[in-house]
Design a protein around this motif. Structure first.
Motif, PDB file in Angstrom:
ATOM      1  N   PRO A  54     -30.095  10.694  23.542  1.00 33.38           N
ATOM      2  CA  PRO A  54     -29.569  12.108  23.130  1.00 33.38           C
ATOM      3  C   PRO A  54     -27.820  12.759  22.977  1.00 33.38           C
ATOM      4  O   PRO A  54     -27.478  10.996  22.849  1.00 33.38           O
ATOM      5  CB  PRO A  54     -29.779  12.481  24.844  1.00 33.38           C
ATOM      6  CG  PRO A  54     -29.445  11.152  25.230  1.00 33.38           C
ATOM      7  CD  PRO A  54     -29.859  10.370  24.845  1.00 33.38           C
ATOM      8  N   TRP A  79     -29.174  18.002  18.800  1.00 32.82           N
ATOM      9  CA  TRP A  79     -28.667  17.000  20.300  1.00 32.82           C
ATOM     10  C   TRP A  79     -29.936  15.814  19.947  1.00 32.82           C
ATOM     11  O   TRP A  79     -29.946  15.193  20.931  1.00 32.82           O
ATOM     12  CB  TRP A  79     -28.317  17.828  21.144  1.00 32.82           C
ATOM     13  CG  TRP A  79     -29.180  18.150  21.901  1.00 32.82           C
ATOM     14  CD1 TRP A  79     -29.828  19.283  21.757  1.00 32.82           C
ATOM     15  CD2 TRP A  79     -30.062  17.284  23.399  1.00 32.82           C
ATOM     16  NE1 TRP A  79     -30.936  19.690  22.764  1.00 32.82           N
ATOM     17  CE2 TRP A  79     -30.666  18.288  23.591  1.00 32.82           C
ATOM     18  CE3 TRP A  79     -29.821  16.059  24.143  1.00 32.82           C
ATOM     19  CZ2 TRP A  79     -31.664  18.422  24.740  1.00 32.82           C
ATOM     20  CZ3 TRP A  79     -30.800  16.211  24.789  1.00 32.82           C
ATOM     21  CH2 TRP A  79     -31.849  16.855  25.394  1.00 32.82           C
ATOM     22  N   HIS A  80     -30.951  16.386  20.746  1.00 36.06           N
ATOM     23  CA  HIS A  80     -32.410  15.306  20.646  1.00 36.06           C
ATOM     24  C   HIS A  80     -33.138  15.819  19.259  1.00 36.06           C
ATOM     25  O   HIS A  80     -33.850  17.142  19.102  1.00 36.06           O
ATOM     26  CB  HIS A  80     -32.583  15.724  21.619  1.00 36.06           C
ATOM     27  CG  HIS A  80     -33.566  14.262  22.020  1.00 36.06           C
ATOM     28  ND1 HIS A  80     -34.070  13.713  21.592  1.00 36.06           N
ATOM     29  CD2 HIS A  80     -32.186  13.073  23.284  1.00 36.06           C
ATOM     30  CE1 HIS A  80     -34.625  12.591  22.395  1.00 36.06           C
ATOM     31  NE2 HIS A  80     -33.958  12.694  23.255  1.00 36.06           N
ATOM     32  N   TYR A 130     -37.641  20.656  18.121  1.00 35.50           N
ATOM     33  CA  TYR A 130     -36.779  19.965  18.691  1.00 35.50           C
ATOM     34  C   TYR A 130     -35.976  20.793  20.283  1.00 35.50           C
ATOM     35  O   TYR A 130     -36.274  22.118  19.531  1.00 35.50           O
ATOM     36  CB  TYR A 130     -35.800  19.854  17.895  1.00 35.50           C
ATOM     37  CG  TYR A 130     -36.197  18.822  16.178  1.00 35.50           C
ATOM     38  CD1 TYR A 130     -37.834  18.001  16.819  1.00 35.50           C
ATOM     39  CD2 TYR A 130     -35.731  18.772  15.355  1.00 35.50           C
ATOM     40  CE1 TYR A 130     -37.780  17.017  15.979  1.00 35.50           C
ATOM     41  CE2 TYR A 130     -36.136  17.449  14.545  1.00 35.50           C
ATOM     42  CZ  TYR A 130     -37.702  17.379  14.636  1.00 35.50           C
ATOM     43  OH  TYR A 130     -37.435  16.397  13.452  1.00 35.50           O
TER      44      TYR A 130
END
Length: 213
Positions: free
Chosen positions: A126, A117-118, A162
């Motif tokens: 995001p 997601w990011h 991440y």
């Protein structure tokens, strides 16, 4: 080196979806799986914005823009399909009623951790959506992605760097070079494209990969 195309990866995922499965296809690359589901299997596609019984993408010019998936792409609805409230859709996802979800990813760890997601980059937008709910709520989580970034770094990693979407939630990873099972025992190579060996995959990923016996 030969690579599977994105459509070929989608077709490979579709082969592993069994008769009677309730399946959510994540935004982006996973939506292609709908176009390759075997016609001789009853498979029920769910979308987090409130659809059940989605069919393949409509032909160009035949789109109904009041009938879209979570990624705002036009979709079709099979006979017997239904649409319903967003909250009911998330109740399906969180309540363990989805057999398989197929998601994209920035990284997957050999233990099944998911980061999708990011990237952690400053200023990056995001986009978690329903990924956390799906990754944990579905009975199985499959990931489809290209194995390497444009910079040649492996997206299959020992530990995700991440921000995480879910811990130990992914069971299988489909890529343009190989298919992997992941979990508590690490990553196992299920199959590879022609011309690629286990030593090549170990070199590309930097991981101590096992091979299916």
């Amino acid at each position: 080196m030969n690579h599977l195309s994105r459509d070929q990866i989608a077709a490979r995922v579709a082969r592993d979806i069994p008769e009677g499965a309730y399946v959510n296809l994540g935004i982006g690359l996973p939506t292609k799986v709908a176009n390759y589901l075997p016609q001789d299997r009853d498979i029920f596609l769910q979308s987090e914005n409130g659809l059940l019984g989605m069919g393949p993408a409509p032909a160009t010019g035949e789109e109904d823009w009041e009938l879209i998936n979570a990624g705002k792409q036009a979709v079709t609805l099979l006979t017997g399909g239904a649409y319903f409230h967003h909250a009911d859709s998330f109740a399906m996802m969180r309540g363990g009623h989805i057999d398989i979800c197929v998601l994209g990813a920035f990284q997957v760890s050999v233990y099944g951790d998911l980061a999708n997601w990011h990237t952690g980059e400053p200023g990056a937008i995001p986009a978690v959506g329903g990924a956390m709910d799906l990754a944990i709520g579905a009975k199985q989580t499959f990931v489809m992605m290209e194995l390497l970034t444009k910079q040649g770094e492996s997206k299959l990693v020992e530990r995700c760097t991440y921000p995480l979407t879910g811990l130990a939630c992914v069971s299988r990873v489909y890529t343009d070079l190989a298919v992997f099972d992941v979990g508590p025992g690490g990553a196992c190579v299920i199959e590879m494209i022609d011309g690629l060996g286990l030593a090549d995959l170990r070199r590309l990923t930097g991981l101590s990969l096992a091979a299916q016996s």
